[in-house]
Design an enzyme around this catalytic site. Structure first.
Site, mmCIF file in Angstrom:
data_model
loop_
_atom_site.group_PDB
_atom_site.id
_atom_site.type_symbol
_atom_site.label_atom_id
_atom_site.label_comp_id
_atom_site.label_asym_id
_atom_site.label_seq_id
_atom_site.Cartn_x
_atom_site.Cartn_y
_atom_site.Cartn_z
ATOM 1 N N TYR A 102 -11.058 0.989 10.695
ATOM 2 C CA TYR A 102 -12.297 1.311 9.961
ATOM 3 C C TYR A 102 -12.655 0.317 8.875
ATOM 4 O O TYR A 102 -13.640 0.487 8.194
ATOM 5 C CB TYR A 102 -12.231 2.727 9.368
ATOM 6 C CG TYR A 102 -11.007 3.047 8.535
ATOM 7 C CD1 TYR A 102 -10.910 2.634 7.221
ATOM 8 C CD2 TYR A 102 -9.954 3.775 9.085
ATOM 9 C CE1 TYR A 102 -9.794 2.940 6.456
ATOM 10 C CE2 TYR A 102 -8.823 4.086 8.333
ATOM 11 C CZ TYR A 102 -8.745 3.661 7.019
ATOM 12 O OH TYR A 102 -7.638 3.959 6.278
ATOM 13 N N LYS A 103 -11.824 -0.716 8.683
ATOM 14 C CA LYS A 103 -12.137 -1.698 7.642
ATOM 15 C C LYS A 103 -12.992 -2.806 8.267
ATOM 16 O O LYS A 103 -14.091 -2.545 8.695
ATOM 17 C CB LYS A 103 -10.842 -2.176 6.992
ATOM 18 C CG LYS A 103 -10.193 -1.034 6.197
ATOM 19 C CD LYS A 103 -8.814 -1.348 5.667
ATOM 20 C CE LYS A 103 -8.278 -0.164 4.857
ATOM 21 N NZ LYS A 103 -6.820 -0.222 4.674
ATOM 22 N N ARG A 107 -13.099 -4.569 -7.198
ATOM 23 C CA ARG A 107 -12.742 -5.242 -5.948
ATOM 24 C C ARG A 107 -14.000 -5.478 -5.101
ATOM 25 O O ARG A 107 -14.821 -4.580 -4.944
ATOM 26 C CB ARG A 107 -11.730 -4.387 -5.176
ATOM 27 C CG ARG A 107 -11.161 -5.083 -3.954
ATOM 28 C CD ARG A 107 -10.056 -4.265 -3.303
ATOM 29 N NE ARG A 107 -10.603 -3.078 -2.646
ATOM 30 C CZ ARG A 107 -9.941 -2.339 -1.759
ATOM 31 N NH1 ARG A 107 -8.689 -2.651 -1.439
ATOM 32 N NH2 ARG A 107 -10.495 -1.285 -1.209
ATOM 33 N N PHE A 124 0.859 -1.184 0.000
ATOM 34 C CA PHE A 124 0.000 0.000 0.000
ATOM 35 C C PHE A 124 0.903 1.245 0.000
ATOM 36 O O PHE A 124 1.827 1.335 0.808
ATOM 37 C CB PHE A 124 -0.893 -0.028 1.237
ATOM 38 C CG PHE A 124 -1.975 1.012 1.227
ATOM 39 C CD1 PHE A 124 -3.088 0.866 0.425
ATOM 40 C CD2 PHE A 124 -1.877 2.134 2.020
ATOM 41 C CE1 PHE A 124 -4.089 1.828 0.410
ATOM 42 C CE2 PHE A 124 -2.870 3.105 2.017
ATOM 43 C CZ PHE A 124 -3.981 2.944 1.212
ATOM 44 N N ASP A 167 1.572 -5.406 8.447
ATOM 45 C CA ASP A 167 0.405 -4.546 8.359
ATOM 46 C C ASP A 167 -0.807 -5.465 8.178
ATOM 47 O O ASP A 167 -0.879 -6.224 7.198
ATOM 48 C CB ASP A 167 0.555 -3.574 7.177
ATOM 49 C CG ASP A 167 -0.565 -2.540 7.149
ATOM 50 O OD1 ASP A 167 -1.688 -2.863 7.585
ATOM 51 O OD2 ASP A 167 -0.328 -1.417 6.674
HETATM 52 C C1 LIG Z 1 -6.121 1.000 4.547
HETATM 53 C C2 LIG Z 1 -4.653 0.864 4.655
HETATM 54 C C3 LIG Z 1 -3.894 1.886 5.252
HETATM 55 C C4 LIG Z 1 -4.561 3.155 5.678
HETATM 56 O O1 LIG Z 1 -3.755 3.970 6.420
HETATM 57 P P1 LIG Z 1 -4.385 5.242 7.132
HETATM 58 O O2 LIG Z 1 -3.262 5.821 7.866
HETATM 59 O O3 LIG Z 1 -5.508 4.757 7.987
HETATM 60 O O4 LIG Z 1 -4.944 6.140 6.073
HETATM 61 C C5 LIG Z 1 -2.526 1.685 5.373
HETATM 62 N N1 LIG Z 1 -1.944 0.537 4.940
HETATM 63 C C6 LIG Z 1 -2.668 -0.455 4.361
HETATM 64 C C7 LIG Z 1 -1.997 -1.701 3.906
HETATM 65 C C8 LIG Z 1 -4.039 -0.304 4.194
HETATM 66 O O5 LIG Z 1 -4.743 -1.265 3.614
#
Ligand SMILES: *Cc1c(COP(=O)(O)O)cnc(C)c1O
Length: 406
Positions: A220-221, A365, A126, A195
Site C-alpha cells: 500500500y505504500k 516526513r 519499524f 524489509d
Molecule cells: C509500513 C511498514 C510495515 C507495515 O506492516 P503491516 O503489517 O502492513 O501493518 C512493516 N514494516 C515496515 C518497515 C514498514 O515500513
C-alpha cells in the site's frame, strides 16, 4: 543554488515520467507527499475493483476461481513485483500483511538454522518488525538482539540465525548497503532478511544481485495497492525447497484439493501461502502495480533523487529553521526534517493541501513518489512551509490537537 517556480515547471515539462501522473486521481490543489505511507489512488483501480465485484463475483460466482484465475493471484502478482525488486519469476508471493509475512519468514529461517538462537536487528527498525521478531523468538526459544544501525555488522556472529533489517529506515530514510550487509550475514552463516516496505517502487532494489535470501514488503505504500493492500514476500529460489512456513495453511499445501490430514509443502514459493487470498484487495493491488508499466526503476530512482535534492536545496535556502534529519548521502525516497513545532506545522500544511506526515518526536516526513510528484510540487511545498514559519500561522490550538493516526 536553487531554482524559480518557472524553472521547476520547465523541469516538469521535460520530465520523461511526467505522463505517469495521468495514471492517478489526485484531488485538485493537493500536493501529496505521503505515497510512502499510502500510495495515491490509480485511475484504473475503481473500475477494476468494480469489475471484480460485479462481473466476476456477481456474474461468475465461484467459477471465478478458475475462470478469472483468482486462485493464481498470489503468484501472478508476485511475478509482477519481481522485476521491481530484482527477483526472478517464482520468487515472490503476494499474501497477508508485511507483519505476518515477517513471522512466516523469520520462523522458517530459525528452523533452517538449528543450533543458532538469535535474530539480530536494529533498535530503530519499524516497531512491528521488532514485535514480530520478539513474538517468534518467544515461541521458538530464540531471542532478538537489537543494536544501533552502525553496530549491526559487528553484531553478526555464529549464533545469529537471521539478520533482519529494513533497507530504508521508515523514519530517517537512511538506506542500508544491501550487498555489503548481506555478504556479512552470509560470512557468519546467517540468513539475510530485508524489509522493503520503503524501497519497493521507489528505488532500484536488486535482491538477487545482492544475494539476499528473504524479503518482505508493503503493497500500500509506493506500490499503490490501496489501504491495507496485501503485502509480498520473497524467498530466493535456491532456498525454497529448504524452508518451511510456520503457518502451514491449506493453500500452501502440495495438493490443497486432496484435503489430506497431514501437511506437505507445495513446491516453490507457494508453500508460503497460508489461506485464501483477498481477491478484491488483489484487484486493487494489480491496478497499483500496473502504474509501473513501461517504466524502469532506474528512471524512478533517478527522478526521486532529483526531487529530494531539490527539496533539500530549497529548504536550505528558504527554511533554515528546519534541520534535515535524513542522511544527505545514503538515503532513499523520503526525507525528514526536525522542527520544534513539527506537529502543528504539518497539520497547517495539510489544511493548505500539502500532505506529508508527522513522526515522533519532532519530525516532518515527506515522501516523493516519482510517478505522480513533480518539481513544481516540491517548489510549492517548500514555499508553503517557509510562509507558515514566517507568519506563524501554524501556531493555533486546533493544529496541536492529536488524531489517532499521525
Ligand atoms: C509500513 C511498514 C510495515 C507495515 O506492516 P503491516 O503489517 O502492513 O501493518 C512493516 N514494516 C515496515 C518497515 C514498514 O515500513
Amino acid at each position: 543554488m536553487t531554482i524559480s517556480f518557472d524553472e521547476a515547471l520547465a523541469l516538469d515539462a521535460a520530465d520523461p515520467l511526467a505522463h505517469c501522473r495521468e495514471r492517478f486521481v489526485l484531488p485538485e490543489g493537493v500536493v501529496y507527499l505521503d505515497g510512502n505511507s499510502l500510495g495515491a489512488l490509480p485511475r484504473a483501480t475503481a473500475a477494476s475493483v468494480a469489475a471484480t465485484v460485479e462481473r466476476q463475483w456477481g456474474g461468475d460466482l465461484i467459477a471465478s476461481w478458475n475462470k478469472h484465475d483468482w486462485i493464481g493471484a498470489p503468484q501472478r502478482l508476485g511475478d509482477r513485483i519481481a522485476p521491481l525488486i530484482g527477483a526472478r519469476p517464482g520468487e515472490v508471493l503476494v499474501a497477508d500483511s508485511t507483519s505476518i509475512n515477517l513471522f512466516k519468514l523469520l520462523g522458517a529461517a530459525l528452523a533452517a538454522r538449528p543450533g543458532r538462537t538469535t535474530i539480530v536487528s536494529e533498535t530503530d527498525n519499524f516497531p512491528s518488525d521488532l514485535y514480530i521478531a520478539q513474538g517468534i523468538a518467544g515461541l521458538t526459544g530464540a531471542k532478538l538482539r537489537m543494536v544501533e544501525a552502525d553496530a549491526v555488522a559487528a553484531a553478526i556472529d555464529t549464533d545469529i540465525a537471521v539478520v533482519m533489517l529494513t533497507e530504508v529506515d521508515y523514519r530517517s530514510g537512511r538506506r542500508h548497503d544491501m550487498p555489503a550487509m548481506t555478504a556479512a550475514a552470509h560470512e557468519a552463516g546467517a540468513l539475510m532478511l530485508w524489509d522493503l516496505s520503503h524501497s519497493a517502487g521507489a528505488i532500484v532494489v536488486d535482491l538477487n544481485a545482492a544475494g539476499a535470501d528473504l524479503a518482505v514488503g508493503c503493497g500500500y505504500k509506493y506500490l499503490n495497492g490501496g489501504p491495507g493492500a496485501p503485502a509480498f514476500l520473497f524467498v530466493a529460489e535456491a532456498l525454497q525447497a529448504e524452508l518451511i512456513s510456520p503457518l502451514p495453511g491449506w493453500l500452501g499445501h502440495h495438493d490443497p484439493f486432496a484435503f489430506e490430514p497431514d501437511y506437505r509443502p507445495a513446491p516453490g514459493i507457494s508453500r508460503f501461502q497460508a489461506g485464501t487470498p483477498s481477491i478484491i484487495a488483489m484487484a486493487a493491488l494489480e491496478a497499483g502495480l500496473a502504474t509501473f508499466d513501461g517504466v524502469r526503476m532506474t528512471e524512478i530512482e533517478a527522478k526521486s533523487r532529483r526531487l529530494s535534492d531539490l527539496f533539500i536545496a530549497l529548504v536550505d535556502e528558504k527554511c533554515p529553521e528546519l534541520t534535515l534529519a535524513s542522511p544527505r548521502q545514503s538515503r532513499a525516497s523520503h526525507l525528514v526534517f526536525a522542527h520544534r513545532d513539527a506537529y502543528p506545522l504539518m497539520q497547517a500544511l495539510i489544511e493548505r493541501g500539502v500532505v506529508g506526515d508527522f513522526r515522533e518526536p519532532d519530525l516532518m516526513r515527506f515522501g516523493f513518489a516519482p510517478l505522480y510528484n513533480g518539481f513544481a510540487d516540491v517548489w510549492r511545498v517548500v514555499d508553503a512551509i517557509a510562509e507558515l514559519i514566517t507568519t506563524r500561522a501554524f501556531d493555533q490550538p486546533r493544529f496541536r490537537q492529536r488524531s489517532k493516526v499521525t
